[in-house]
Design a protein around this motif. Sequence first.
Motif, short mmCIF file in Angstrom:
data_model
loop_
_atom_site.label_atom_id
_atom_site.label_comp_id
_atom_site.label_asym_id
_atom_site.label_seq_id
_atom_site.Cartn_x
_atom_site.Cartn_y
_atom_site.Cartn_z
N GLY A 236 42.50 34.65 37.70
CA GLY A 236 43.38 35.61 37.07
C GLY A 236 43.90 36.69 37.97
N GLY A 237 43.44 36.76 39.23
CA GLY A 237 43.92 37.77 40.16
C GLY A 237 43.29 39.12 40.01
N ALA A 238 42.64 39.38 38.87
CA ALA A 238 41.98 40.67 38.66
C ALA A 238 40.64 40.38 38.04
CB ALA A 238 42.82 41.58 37.75
N ALA A 239 39.58 40.71 38.74
CA ALA A 239 38.23 40.39 38.29
C ALA A 239 37.57 41.59 37.69
CB ALA A 239 37.40 39.86 39.45
N ALA A 240 36.51 41.34 36.93
CA ALA A 240 35.70 42.43 36.41
C ALA A 240 34.89 43.05 37.53
CB ALA A 240 34.79 41.90 35.31
N ALA A 241 34.20 44.13 37.19
CA ALA A 241 33.44 44.86 38.20
C ALA A 241 32.38 43.95 38.81
CB ALA A 241 32.78 46.08 37.57
N GLY A 242 32.35 43.92 40.12
CA GLY A 242 31.34 43.13 40.82
C GLY A 242 31.77 41.72 41.14
N ALA A 243 32.85 41.22 40.55
CA ALA A 243 33.31 39.86 40.83
C ALA A 243 34.07 39.85 42.14
CB ALA A 243 34.18 39.34 39.70
N ALA A 244 33.73 38.89 43.00
CA ALA A 244 34.32 38.86 44.34
C ALA A 244 35.23 37.67 44.54
CB ALA A 244 33.21 38.83 45.40
N GLU A 245 35.40 36.80 43.54
CA GLU A 245 36.21 35.59 43.74
C GLU A 245 37.67 35.91 44.04
OE1 GLU A 245 35.67 32.93 40.54
OE2 GLU A 245 33.65 32.34 41.13
N PRO A 246 38.33 36.83 43.30
CA PRO A 246 39.73 37.12 43.65
C PRO A 246 39.87 37.69 45.06
CG PRO A 246 39.25 37.88 41.44
CD PRO A 246 37.93 37.52 42.06
N ALA A 247 38.94 38.55 45.47
CA ALA A 247 39.01 39.09 46.83
C ALA A 247 38.82 37.99 47.86
CB ALA A 247 37.95 40.17 47.01
N ASP A 248 37.90 37.06 47.61
CA ASP A 248 37.71 35.94 48.53
C ASP A 248 38.95 35.06 48.58
OD1 ASP A 248 35.18 36.87 49.01
OD2 ASP A 248 34.21 35.53 47.57
N ALA A 249 39.57 34.83 47.42
CA ALA A 249 40.78 34.02 47.39
C ALA A 249 41.92 34.70 48.14
CB ALA A 249 41.19 33.74 45.94
N ALA A 250 42.05 36.02 47.98
CA ALA A 250 43.10 36.74 48.69
C ALA A 250 42.86 36.70 50.20
CB ALA A 250 43.16 38.19 48.21
N ARG A 251 41.59 36.84 50.61
CA ARG A 251 41.29 36.74 52.05
C ARG A 251 41.62 35.35 52.58
NH1 ARG A 251 36.95 40.37 50.88
NH2 ARG A 251 35.61 38.63 50.28
N ALA A 252 41.29 34.31 51.81
CA ALA A 252 41.61 32.96 52.25
C ALA A 252 43.11 32.74 52.34
CB ALA A 252 40.97 31.94 51.30
N LEU A 253 43.86 33.31 51.40
CA LEU A 253 45.32 33.22 51.47
C LEU A 253 45.85 33.89 52.73
CD1 LEU A 253 46.49 33.89 47.79
CD2 LEU A 253 46.96 31.85 49.15
N ARG A 254 45.35 35.09 53.02
CA ARG A 254 45.80 35.79 54.22
C ARG A 254 45.42 35.02 55.48
NH1 ARG A 254 42.84 40.22 52.42
NH2 ARG A 254 41.97 40.38 54.51
N ARG A 255 44.20 34.49 55.50
CA ARG A 255 43.73 33.79 56.69
C ARG A 255 44.58 32.56 56.98
NH1 ARG A 255 38.86 33.77 55.32
NH2 ARG A 255 38.83 31.75 54.25
N SER A 256 44.85 31.76 55.97
CA SER A 256 45.67 30.56 56.20
C SER A 256 47.12 30.93 56.50
CB SER A 256 45.59 29.64 54.98
OG SER A 256 45.97 30.32 53.81
#
Length: 383
Positions: A68-88
Motif C-alpha cells: 500500500g505504500g504507507a505502512a503502520a508504525a514499525g512496518a518496514a516493508e514499504p521502506a525496503d521496497a522503496a530502497r529496492a526501487l532506488r537501488r535497481s
Amino acid sequence: MAQRHPDPTGSPDQVPAGFPAVPPLPAPPGRGDARERASAPTGEAVAVYLRAQATEFLRALRLHRETGGAAAAGAAEPADAARALRRSARRISAGLHTFRALLDTEWSDEMRPELAWVSGTLGLEHAYEARLERLLLALHRLSGTSALPGRAVTAAGPLTAATVPAPGTGLPAPERGPLTVGAAKAGALLDRRLTLARTRAHSTALQALGSSRFHAVADRVAVLASEVPLAPAAPAADPRPPAAAAEERLTHAVAALPLVTAGHPYNAEALVHGLSPEPSPHPQDGPWHQVRLLLRLHRYAQEVLDGGGPPADTRLRAAGHALNRHRDASEAASAAAQAARTPRIAPATAYALGVLHADQRHEVEAARFAFQRAWQKQTVGAP
C-alpha cells in the motif's frame, strides 16, 4: 532533487594511479588467444545485467503496491521496497550511462533522466529521516544526555518529539552548560523542520508513484526486462573499454582531490567557508560528491563485467562507505547551519546549533581521511 550523472571525458588507455603497469604474460600462439576471446565478456553481458536489474525493479514495485505504500508504525516493508526501487533504478541508469555506446542511444538518453527522477524522488524521505536521526544523536552525544528509548520513525506519520530528557522524566539531569541548555530547543527545532520536510517528501513520493510519468517509466522497465535495445554491433562488442573509461574518470577525479589536506586533523580553509553567512553548499564538498558518483558508476560497471557479483577490488566498498559518510555529514552540517539562521531563536539554541555544525564538519574531515586511507591501500598479495 534527482541526481544527474556526470559525463566527464577521460582516456581509457592511461593506467590509473596506484595500479602498477604490469606487462601481460605472453600466451601460446593461437590457443591462448582463442581461450581469451571465449572468456571475454561481450555486449550480451550488459543485456543480462540490465534485464536482471529491471526484474528487480518490477519485483520491488509489486511489493510496494502490495503493502500500500504507507505502512503502520514499525512496518518496514514499504521502506525496503522503496530502497529496492532506488537501488535497481540507480543500477539501470548507471548501466545506460556507462555502456551508452552499446545501446540504442536515443532510447537510453530518454530513459536515464526518468530513472534519475525516480531514484531522487524516492530517496528524499529516507534522506531527511536519516539526517534528523544523525543530528539528534550528535546533540545527545555533545550535550552528555541520553536518548529516550522507543523513538519511533514511521513512514506514515511525523516523528515523535521529546528527544532530550525533560524535567520529571526520571532520567539523570546533565550539567547545565550553554550547550545543554540550548540542546533541547535545538533538537525540537530540527525535529520540526526536518519532520515537515520528510512528510512533504513522503507525500511527493506517493504522488510520483501514482503519476502517469512513473507508469511510463515502469512500462519501459517492463520492456527492458524482456528485451534490451542493444546497438546492431553490440552483442559481439567488448564492454571492457567503456568500463575502463569509467574507471579512468574516477581516477582523474580522485587525483584532483586535496588528499594531503584530508590527512590533517584540522582544515582551516573548511572553517573559513563554514563561517560564511551564505546558505550555499560548502565549496569544498562538490568535488567529493562528484567522486562519490563516479565511484558508484565504476562499481556498477564492474558488476556488469563480473556477472552481477561484488567487484574484485576490495577498496571500492570501504571507499564508497567513507564517501557516503562524507555526504551524510555534509548535508547534516548544512541542515544545522540553516536551522541556526531561523529568526528570533534564543542565543543558547543558536550556540548549540553552531556546535552541532562544527561537529558535523569534523565528521566530514574524518570521512575524507578514511577515504584517503581506503583508496591508497594496496591489496595484499595482488600480482
